[in-house]
Design a protein around this motif. Structure first.
Motif, mmCIF file in Angstrom:
data_model
loop_
_atom_site.group_PDB
_atom_site.id
_atom_site.type_symbol
_atom_site.label_atom_id
_atom_site.label_comp_id
_atom_site.label_asym_id
_atom_site.label_seq_id
_atom_site.Cartn_x
_atom_site.Cartn_y
_atom_site.Cartn_z
ATOM 1 N N ILE A 118 4.722 5.554 -7.759
ATOM 2 C CA ILE A 118 4.425 4.745 -6.636
ATOM 3 C C ILE A 118 3.024 4.751 -6.199
ATOM 4 O O ILE A 118 2.577 3.638 -6.173
ATOM 5 N N MET A 119 2.553 5.812 -5.916
ATOM 6 C CA MET A 119 0.944 5.990 -5.761
ATOM 7 C C MET A 119 0.184 5.397 -6.549
ATOM 8 O O MET A 119 -0.779 4.672 -6.261
ATOM 9 N N ALA A 120 0.400 5.396 -7.729
ATOM 10 C CA ALA A 120 -0.501 4.909 -8.871
ATOM 11 C C ALA A 120 -0.267 3.290 -8.755
ATOM 12 O O ALA A 120 -1.361 2.538 -8.593
ATOM 13 N N SER A 121 0.726 2.816 -8.276
ATOM 14 C CA SER A 121 0.988 1.230 -8.258
ATOM 15 C C SER A 121 0.312 0.664 -6.872
ATOM 16 O O SER A 121 -0.145 -0.326 -6.527
ATOM 17 N N LEU A 122 0.138 1.718 -5.997
ATOM 18 C CA LEU A 122 -0.549 1.346 -4.664
ATOM 19 C C LEU A 122 -1.892 1.835 -4.449
ATOM 20 O O LEU A 122 -2.743 1.603 -3.487
ATOM 21 N N SER A 123 -2.521 2.369 -5.666
ATOM 22 C CA SER A 123 -3.960 2.749 -5.702
ATOM 23 C C SER A 123 -4.967 1.751 -5.498
ATOM 24 O O SER A 123 -6.058 2.068 -4.958
ATOM 25 N N SER A 124 -4.408 0.384 -5.671
ATOM 26 C CA SER A 124 -5.573 -0.516 -5.389
ATOM 27 C C SER A 124 -5.613 -0.988 -3.749
ATOM 28 O O SER A 124 -6.310 -1.709 -3.377
ATOM 29 N N TRP A 125 -4.534 -0.424 -2.945
ATOM 30 C CA TRP A 125 -4.386 -0.748 -1.767
ATOM 31 C C TRP A 125 -5.207 0.020 -0.796
ATOM 32 O O TRP A 125 -5.529 1.172 -0.894
ATOM 33 N N PRO A 126 -5.698 -0.649 0.300
ATOM 34 C CA PRO A 126 -6.444 0.350 1.181
ATOM 35 C C PRO A 126 -5.374 1.474 1.678
ATOM 36 O O PRO A 126 -4.315 1.038 1.926
#
Length: 147
Positions: A118-126
């Motif tokens: 999940i964190m990897a998929s959100l890595s581009s999010w602020p």
């Protein structure tokens, strides 16, 4: 505006809740975890970790299988030492499925893998957007149509 948001959320949930989406995720998370832990047995382990000891019949609706399907998967997990069967104190004819210590460690590893995925998929999010999403998703799950 409200109707559009409702449809957008409904469409996203449709994708998220598809059995194929879950199976694909479970397959990815269980890679290399051993022969007994795969996309078929993952839901049994995960649900037992959430519910605590319970019978195959009680577990079946949460896992999305019938009792015999849960029993088959539980047998694989039992053979691998991840769960054990104990007599049900409320019904001596029945047995409860219980995670072993090894099963709890396996679930902890699976949850860590899921969190990392999940964190990897959100890595581009602020970071503040990711935190807001987590907070709003939790609120939606607790107070929304699934409550």
């Amino acid at each position: 505006m409200e109707k559009e948001v409702g449809h957008e959320i409904a469409d996203a949930l449709g994708i998220l809740l598809r059995r194929t989406t879950r199976t694909q995720l479970h397959r990815k998370l269980t890679e290399g975890m051993g022969e007994a832990v795969d996309e078929l047995t993952y839901p049994v382990l995960s649900t037992l970790a959430r519910t605590g000891p319970c019978s195959a019949a009680d577990l079946a609706p949460d896992v999305g299988l019938d009792r015999s399907g849960v029993t088959r998967r539980a047998s694989r997990l039992e053979d691998a030492g991840l769960i054990r069967r104990e007599p049900d104190p409320a019904d001596r004819r029945a047995h409860l499925l219980v995670l072993t210590e090894q099963g709890r460690r396996t679930v902890a590893e699976l949850r860590a893998r899921l969190a990392a995925h999940i964190m990897a998929s959100l890595s581009s999010w602020p970071p503040d957007e990711a935190q807001d999403f987590a907070r709003h998703l939790r609120r939606f799950v607790l107070d929304g149509p699934f409550a």
